[in-house]
Design a protein around this motif. Structure first.
Motif, PDB file in Angstrom:
ATOM      1  N   ALA A 108      56.945 -17.251  -6.538  1.00  0.00           N
ATOM      2  CA  ALA A 108      56.521 -17.749  -5.262  1.00  0.00           C
ATOM      3  C   ALA A 108      56.318 -19.219  -5.071  1.00  0.00           C
ATOM      4  O   ALA A 108      56.047 -19.752  -4.044  1.00  0.00           O
ATOM      5  CB  ALA A 108      55.484 -17.270  -4.817  1.00  0.00           C
ATOM      6  N   ASN A 109      56.705 -20.042  -6.142  1.00  0.00           N
ATOM      7  CA  ASN A 109      56.760 -21.472  -6.167  1.00  0.00           C
ATOM      8  C   ASN A 109      54.968 -21.959  -6.197  1.00  0.00           C
ATOM      9  O   ASN A 109      54.946 -22.975  -5.399  1.00  0.00           O
ATOM     10  CB  ASN A 109      57.486 -22.288  -5.272  1.00  0.00           C
ATOM     11  N   ILE A 110      54.229 -21.062  -6.486  1.00  0.00           N
ATOM     12  CA  ILE A 110      52.738 -21.559  -6.574  1.00  0.00           C
ATOM     13  C   ILE A 110      52.456 -21.839  -7.849  1.00  0.00           C
ATOM     14  O   ILE A 110      52.459 -20.982  -9.024  1.00  0.00           O
ATOM     15  CB  ILE A 110      51.748 -20.342  -6.029  1.00  0.00           C
ATOM     16  N   GLN A 111      51.694 -23.048  -7.917  1.00  0.00           N
ATOM     17  CA  GLN A 111      51.181 -23.634  -9.268  1.00  0.00           C
ATOM     18  C   GLN A 111      49.790 -23.000  -9.689  1.00  0.00           C
ATOM     19  O   GLN A 111      49.032 -23.006  -8.507  1.00  0.00           O
ATOM     20  CB  GLN A 111      51.346 -25.228  -9.340  1.00  0.00           C
ATOM     21  N   LEU A 112      49.381 -22.944 -10.918  1.00  0.00           N
ATOM     22  CA  LEU A 112      48.213 -22.536 -11.442  1.00  0.00           C
ATOM     23  C   LEU A 112      46.975 -23.695 -10.677  1.00  0.00           C
ATOM     24  O   LEU A 112      45.890 -23.375 -10.565  1.00  0.00           O
ATOM     25  CB  LEU A 112      48.312 -22.283 -12.748  1.00  0.00           C
ATOM     26  N   ASN A 113      47.540 -24.961 -10.483  1.00  0.00           N
ATOM     27  CA  ASN A 113      46.423 -25.623 -10.155  1.00  0.00           C
ATOM     28  C   ASN A 113      46.244 -25.839  -8.635  1.00  0.00           C
ATOM     29  O   ASN A 113      45.674 -26.654  -8.091  1.00  0.00           O
ATOM     30  CB  ASN A 113      46.844 -27.237 -10.716  1.00  0.00           C
ATOM     31  N   GLU A 114      46.882 -24.969  -7.969  1.00  0.00           N
ATOM     32  CA  GLU A 114      46.735 -24.787  -6.465  1.00  0.00           C
ATOM     33  C   GLU A 114      45.789 -23.936  -6.097  1.00  0.00           C
ATOM     34  O   GLU A 114      45.317 -23.076  -6.965  1.00  0.00           O
ATOM     35  CB  GLU A 114      47.947 -24.306  -5.662  1.00  0.00           C
ATOM     36  N   PRO A 115      45.151 -23.998  -4.845  1.00  0.00           N
ATOM     37  CA  PRO A 115      43.972 -23.084  -4.547  1.00  0.00           C
ATOM     38  C   PRO A 115      44.336 -21.687  -4.645  1.00  0.00           C
ATOM     39  O   PRO A 115      45.180 -21.230  -3.753  1.00  0.00           O
ATOM     40  CB  PRO A 115      43.561 -23.606  -3.123  1.00  0.00           C
ATOM     41  N   ILE A 116      43.722 -20.786  -5.527  1.00  0.00           N
ATOM     42  CA  ILE A 116      43.992 -19.461  -5.689  1.00  0.00           C
ATOM     43  C   ILE A 116      42.558 -18.592  -5.575  1.00  0.00           C
ATOM     44  O   ILE A 116      41.628 -19.174  -6.264  1.00  0.00           O
ATOM     45  CB  ILE A 116      44.625 -19.095  -7.002  1.00  0.00           C
ATOM     46  N   VAL A 117      42.554 -17.746  -4.759  1.00  0.00           N
ATOM     47  CA  VAL A 117      41.093 -16.721  -4.974  1.00  0.00           C
ATOM     48  C   VAL A 117      41.348 -15.473  -5.556  1.00  0.00           C
ATOM     49  O   VAL A 117      42.335 -15.060  -5.336  1.00  0.00           O
ATOM     50  CB  VAL A 117      40.816 -16.302  -3.265  1.00  0.00           C
ATOM     51  N   ILE A 118      40.484 -15.185  -6.609  1.00  0.00           N
ATOM     52  CA  ILE A 118      40.402 -14.007  -7.222  1.00  0.00           C
ATOM     53  C   ILE A 118      39.347 -13.085  -6.440  1.00  0.00           C
ATOM     54  O   ILE A 118      38.343 -13.542  -6.562  1.00  0.00           O
ATOM     55  CB  ILE A 118      40.330 -14.073  -8.781  1.00  0.00           C
ATOM     56  N   VAL A 119      39.640 -11.935  -5.939  1.00  0.00           N
ATOM     57  CA  VAL A 119      38.817 -11.108  -5.314  1.00  0.00           C
ATOM     58  C   VAL A 119      38.479  -9.971  -6.318  1.00  0.00           C
ATOM     59  O   VAL A 119      39.320  -9.229  -6.996  1.00  0.00           O
ATOM     60  CB  VAL A 119      39.477 -10.302  -4.003  1.00  0.00           C
ATOM     61  N   THR A 120      37.221  -9.784  -6.437  1.00  0.00           N
ATOM     62  CA  THR A 120      36.694  -8.883  -7.564  1.00  0.00           C
ATOM     63  C   THR A 120      35.477  -8.530  -6.989  1.00  0.00           C
ATOM     64  O   THR A 120      34.961  -8.694  -6.040  1.00  0.00           O
ATOM     65  CB  THR A 120      36.755  -9.446  -8.952  1.00  0.00           C
ATOM     66  N   SER A 121      34.776  -7.397  -7.646  1.00  0.00           N
ATOM     67  CA  SER A 121      33.435  -7.244  -7.512  1.00  0.00           C
ATOM     68  C   SER A 121      32.363  -8.256  -7.951  1.00  0.00           C
ATOM     69  O   SER A 121      32.832  -8.947  -8.779  1.00  0.00           O
ATOM     70  CB  SER A 121      32.991  -5.759  -8.177  1.00  0.00           C
ATOM     71  N   ASP A 122      31.176  -8.181  -7.183  1.00  0.00           N
ATOM     72  CA  ASP A 122      30.119  -9.197  -7.447  1.00  0.00           C
ATOM     73  C   ASP A 122      29.783  -9.349  -8.877  1.00  0.00           C
ATOM     74  O   ASP A 122      29.482 -10.383  -9.496  1.00  0.00           O
ATOM     75  CB  ASP A 122      29.286  -9.115  -6.489  1.00  0.00           C
ATOM     76  N   PHE A 123      29.722  -8.123  -9.556  1.00  0.00           N
ATOM     77  CA  PHE A 123      29.288  -8.034 -11.181  1.00  0.00           C
ATOM     78  C   PHE A 123      30.279  -8.599 -11.771  1.00  0.00           C
ATOM     79  O   PHE A 123      30.158  -8.760 -13.024  1.00  0.00           O
ATOM     80  CB  PHE A 123      28.841  -6.674 -11.388  1.00  0.00           C
ATOM     81  N   HIS A 124      31.755  -8.815 -11.673  1.00  0.00           N
ATOM     82  CA  HIS A 124      32.631  -9.096 -12.190  1.00  0.00           C
ATOM     83  C   HIS A 124      33.216 -10.618 -12.177  1.00  0.00           C
ATOM     84  O   HIS A 124      34.214 -10.995 -13.052  1.00  0.00           O
ATOM     85  CB  HIS A 124      33.957  -7.954 -11.813  1.00  0.00           C
ATOM     86  N   THR A 125      32.728 -11.110 -11.154  1.00  0.00           N
ATOM     87  CA  THR A 125      33.164 -12.504 -11.100  1.00  0.00           C
ATOM     88  C   THR A 125      33.125 -13.274 -12.198  1.00  0.00           C
ATOM     89  O   THR A 125      34.035 -14.265 -12.411  1.00  0.00           O
ATOM     90  CB  THR A 125      32.492 -13.116  -9.695  1.00  0.00           C
ATOM     91  N   LEU A 126      32.013 -13.510 -12.705  1.00  0.00           N
ATOM     92  CA  LEU A 126      31.891 -14.401 -14.169  1.00  0.00           C
ATOM     93  C   LEU A 126      32.830 -14.347 -14.917  1.00  0.00           C
ATOM     94  O   LEU A 126      33.513 -15.155 -15.613  1.00  0.00           O
ATOM     95  CB  LEU A 126      30.370 -14.328 -14.695  1.00  0.00           C
TER      96      LEU A 126
END
Length: 172
Positions: A108-126
């Motif tokens: 999708a031509n999205i680089q790893l240094n562009e803003p990306i959100v990972i959605v997970t559970s509150d206990f799993h974010t770290l």
């Protein structure tokens, strides 16, 4: 320098991709924990209608469909999202979710240094953030979905041991 952030309340404006980590489904419906993650991702996606949603999760034991496909059906049925969606349907762990999502991002031509959100559970974010950092994500944020109270403490305890195990095994 990597820009790694966690937030439950940020607006997450102008993100290039939203990666939703799977956690389980039953009878082709998301579990309450997965539904919470999907609801969180939908609120972010609605503010970013052009943002790519990557739904992650393979075909588990005794399953006939991928978790990613169950996630897509839930989001389309409940929220009627118009965002482009990609299914990462081969993984069975957070490490593989993020690793396999990198190919989708590249396509999708999205680089790893562009803003990306990972959605997970509150206990799993770290742990998700630590794994993303090791894999080279440069501008990643995690959005923690609230874990239902009746399973919160079991999940936090399990995650504690998973975090220590991941550190010992070199996941991050």
């Amino acid at each position: 320098m990597a820009n790694l952030r966690y937030s439950q309340t940020a607006d997450f404006d102008n993100v290039k991709a939203i990666i939703v980590l799977g956690t389980g489904f039953k009878n082709n419906k998301p579990t309450p924990v997965l539904a919470s993650r999907l609801d969180k991702s939908a609120s972010i996606a609605n503010k970013n209608p052009q943002t790519l949603l990557i739904l992650t999760g393979g075909v588990g034991f005794n399953k006939t469909v991928s978790e990613a496909s169950v996630m897509r059906a839930y989001l389309l049925d409940k929220y009627r999202l118009k965002n482009p969606m990609a299914l990462e349907s081969k993984s069975i762990s957070t490490e593989l979710n993020l690793k396999n999502s990198q190919m989708i991002l590249a396509n999708a031509n999205i680089q790893l240094n562009e803003p990306i959100v990972i959605v997970t559970s509150d206990f799993h974010t770290l742990r998700a953030l630590a794994i993303a950092k090791k894999q080279g994500f440069g501008d990643v944020m995690t959005a923690g979905a609230v874990t239902p109270v009746y399973i919160r403490y079991n999940n936090w305890l399990r995650e504690y041991f998973a975090f220590v195990s991941g550190w010992v095994l070199g996941e991050y």
